[in-house]
Design a protein around this motif. Sequence first.
Motif, PDB file in Angstrom:
ATOM      1  N   SER A 187       0.853  -1.191   0.000  1.00  0.00           N
ATOM      2  CA  SER A 187       0.000   0.000   0.000  1.00  0.00           C
ATOM      3  C   SER A 187       0.890   1.242   0.000  1.00  0.00           C
ATOM      4  CB  SER A 187      -0.927   0.011   1.208  1.00  0.00           C
ATOM      5  OG  SER A 187      -0.174   0.273   2.372  1.00  0.00           O
ATOM      6  N   THR A 188       0.381   2.310  -0.576  1.00  0.00           N
ATOM      7  CA  THR A 188       1.113   3.580  -0.561  1.00  0.00           C
ATOM      8  C   THR A 188       0.252   4.621   0.146  1.00  0.00           C
ATOM      9  OG1 THR A 188       0.143   4.451  -2.581  1.00  0.00           O
ATOM     10  CG2 THR A 188       2.066   3.073  -2.849  1.00  0.00           C
ATOM     11  N   ASN A 189       0.897   5.619   0.701  1.00  0.00           N
ATOM     12  CA  ASN A 189       0.119   6.628   1.432  1.00  0.00           C
ATOM     13  C   ASN A 189      -0.368   7.763   0.536  1.00  0.00           C
ATOM     14  OD1 ASN A 189       2.725   7.545   1.055  1.00  0.00           O
ATOM     15  ND2 ASN A 189       2.674   8.855   2.844  1.00  0.00           N
ATOM     16  N   CYS A 190      -0.074   7.689  -0.780  1.00  0.00           N
ATOM     17  CA  CYS A 190      -0.665   8.723  -1.648  1.00  0.00           C
ATOM     18  C   CYS A 190      -0.924   8.184  -3.050  1.00  0.00           C
ATOM     19  CB  CYS A 190       0.191   9.981  -1.673  1.00  0.00           C
ATOM     20  SG  CYS A 190       1.714   9.842  -2.539  1.00  0.00           S
ATOM     21  N   ASP A 191      -1.867   8.810  -3.731  1.00  0.00           N
ATOM     22  CA  ASP A 191      -2.194   8.408  -5.100  1.00  0.00           C
ATOM     23  C   ASP A 191      -1.054   8.799  -6.046  1.00  0.00           C
ATOM     24  OD1 ASP A 191      -4.630   7.497  -4.319  1.00  0.00           O
ATOM     25  OD2 ASP A 191      -5.715   9.326  -4.876  1.00  0.00           O
ATOM     26  N   ILE A 192      -0.934   8.031  -7.125  1.00  0.00           N
ATOM     27  CA  ILE A 192       0.105   8.353  -8.110  1.00  0.00           C
ATOM     28  C   ILE A 192      -0.479   9.402  -9.050  1.00  0.00           C
ATOM     29  CG2 ILE A 192       1.734   7.402  -9.786  1.00  0.00           C
ATOM     30  CD1 ILE A 192       1.338   4.687  -8.429  1.00  0.00           C
TER      31      ILE A 192
END
Length: 242
Positions: A187-192
């Motif tokens: 998971s990432t903490n921000c949208d690409i």
Amino acid sequence: MKINLNFGDLCEAFEMCNMSHHFFIDLEKNEIIDINEEIENNAEEKLESINEEKFLIIPERTSNEDYLVMELFVYEIAEKDFQLSDKFYDVIHKSKPFKRFKEILDEYPELKDKWFKFREKQIQNDVINWLFENKIILENQKLIPDIEIKVLDNDEIEKFPTELKDFGPMACMNCRNEGLILSRFFSTNCDIENMMIDEEIKRIMKEKYNTKNYGVSSTGKETILTYARCPKCGSEDIFWDF
Ligand SMILES: [Zn+2]
């Protein structure tokens, strides 16, 4: 190339730049200048004096780009309220879409604020992409958040929406292996949402997890990176399916 310019000022210039109002970055003075053909009598002379080695041209914002932002906003509304987005959809697919969009927005004050923030964000991302493509660094300014990527464990994967839970590696595109290929989810903490974020995520994935090739998916709330490597040949070029 490094420039000492304020990001907010640059966004404003990008927003206002059009066919008759031109913006440039003076690379020697580190400032933004503008020439407005509609109000300046000597605009033509001024434009001719622009030396392309000392000035960087800020791209003209077209109505197509503005239209696209409107369209994206309507899709965003659709995620929460399909009927409402339908109304907006109709409006922007008729004649005079900009004027009509403004009018219908007046009927929904709670959306107006969202729209301005949405548009501002889109322009910021356009500017970030432009800086990235032109290899320009703004001194002393951080344009993207600190990015955190973490490996998801089974409990977290269990909470995925069904669609995503059923999504998995099916075959290796390199050696055609159709046997068991294990998947990993991050998971990432921000949208690409722009190229700088994309680049930073690529860097972290490579450095921290030694992965080059991954897919991007979403739980609806969070951006998820999907990854698999073929146990037979080591290829990361894997076909995924539901
Ligand atoms: Zn393989």
